[in-house]
Design an enzyme around this catalytic site. Sequence first.
Site, PDB file in Angstrom:
ATOM      1  N   ASP A 302       7.925  23.677  11.350  1.00 49.95           N
ATOM      2  CA  ASP A 302       7.187  24.887  10.997  1.00 49.95           C
ATOM      3  C   ASP A 302       8.073  25.902  10.276  1.00 49.95           C
ATOM      4  OD1 ASP A 302       5.218  23.666  12.445  1.00 49.95           O
ATOM      5  OD2 ASP A 302       4.895  25.316  13.847  1.00 49.95           O
ATOM      6  N   HIS A 353       0.521  26.953   7.391  1.00 52.64           N
ATOM      7  CA  HIS A 353       0.937  27.699   8.599  1.00 52.64           C
ATOM      8  C   HIS A 353       0.719  29.192   8.414  1.00 52.64           C
ATOM      9  CE1 HIS A 353       2.755  27.897  12.491  1.00 52.64           C
ATOM     10  NE2 HIS A 353       3.907  28.413  12.114  1.00 52.64           N
ATOM     11  N   HIS A 357       2.506  34.476   8.870  1.00 47.26           N
ATOM     12  CA  HIS A 357       2.739  34.134  10.272  1.00 47.26           C
ATOM     13  C   HIS A 357       2.193  35.161  11.277  1.00 47.26           C
ATOM     14  CE1 HIS A 357       4.804  32.441  13.809  1.00 47.26           C
ATOM     15  NE2 HIS A 357       5.102  31.392  13.070  1.00 47.26           N
ATOM     16  N   HIS A 444      11.390  23.517  13.963  1.00 46.05           N
ATOM     17  CA  HIS A 444      11.360  24.491  12.872  1.00 46.05           C
ATOM     18  C   HIS A 444      12.506  24.198  11.904  1.00 46.05           C
ATOM     19  CE1 HIS A 444       9.317  26.405  16.277  1.00 46.05           C
ATOM     20  NE2 HIS A 444       8.628  27.087  15.380  1.00 46.05           N
TER      21      HIS A 444
END
Length: 478
Positions: A302, A353, A357, A444
């Site tokens: 991510d 995504h 965020h 990540h």
Amino acid sequence: MRTHLLIPSLLLLGSLSMATACSSGSSGTAGGTATAAPGSSATASPVRSVDPSKIKGLQIVSDNSEDTSCAWATSYPDVPGATAATEAMKKDVEARLALFRESCADAADASGAELNISHGFLVASGDVLGVRLTTLGGGGVGSGLSRRTYWYDGRAGAYRTALDLVGSGSRSAFVAALKSRLQGREGTDAQTLDQAFADPSLLAGELDDMAFTADGGLRVTFDPGTVGAVPAGSYSVTVPKKTVTPWLSDFGARAQRQSVSPSGSLDLGAAATPTPAVPTHTASGDDDTDCAKVTCVALTFDDGPSTAYTATLLTYLAQYQARATFFTVGQNVVAHPALVRAEVRAGHEVGNHSYSHPDLTRLNSEQVAYQLSRTSAAIKAATGTAPTLFRPPYGALNSTVRRATRLSPVLWTLDTEDWKYPDAAKVAQSVVSKVKRNDVVLMHDIHPTSVAAVPEILRALSAREYHFVTVSHLRSTM
């Protein structure tokens, strides 16, 4: 930048689409708004968009937590040559984050608290750089919306505030023009305006968000509660080019020229910055792994792409012919589209995504759609193909989010918590010791220790005859 006591539901839900629209990408307007603010005009000239992928050596400094009880995500750009501006942004971001984390620690119940700091470019041309940071939230009673612009003067090699765009001898006339344009607007009154500009020493804090429009006007945006009633939200005033030009400083005049007619290149006096090599790994063909017959696992990453770490990660994966899924953040995609293309070329899957965020469950359907559609558009522009999957930040998903998009949501079954434990060995062990067949592993690619853990994960699981596949492939063959 003034801190105001604001109601989270009023600003986080009512202002996010407007604030995110201020972040520039390869299309749209850098300073436009999705919804008009009380002090703005629907016909006002937009701020010209900037393509960040054209800024040589650009790095996006991103970080976040995945703790839903005290969620935060921050980003700001690091542009070669503009060290002083980068340091100013870093200082402000770290101060905001420290205050937020302290408030979370002190609160009896911090559930639902969120801090989100995103960025957008106003101008990156000639010897001028302009960046806007948009802060949403902050936790508890003090949650809200604020924006600040950061300027860099390459000719002088110096950081400039927004107020430095206006000559020191012209600021009284400039303030008078702003007050004149604000008077009579809904939510404002003469007393509030007089108080807002009463102390000249505080002007830099009050006038901390300025940007030039495409036709040369100077747009000033005020945070909620600064010049009017809090429920009215933000106010924007645009002083036309003809009026404002005589009041500009030398730097302001150069910033105006580069905003109206960009030179096409940015030179801030930095030493030659080599462009990081983009991996050229190419998938050998379609993946024919049958996860019904062999042991599969889907590694997911991510928050990228990251110029510092994603290329290295792609090399690690290629060494084991492993495929993975990257859930990318839109503002990073527009800055580094070549890395996203490299992910696809190597046989990996790219998912959505969100653009900056945020916790999508705190937004309305229009704002959710904006976050996701803008990111999907950036991915399609980079790769030629729109994504089919999305991972909601923090794993936060509700019926509003589901209804706002046709993308298929993807969560995870194994969380490495790599954001919490910056230890490559610990991250690797969290996978190797716990992984099960058909797991979807959350990691990540913005953390160096997470990427450093990947070779051991690949080595150990390959020895146990695991096959590394994308999420969509895992779903289709289970």
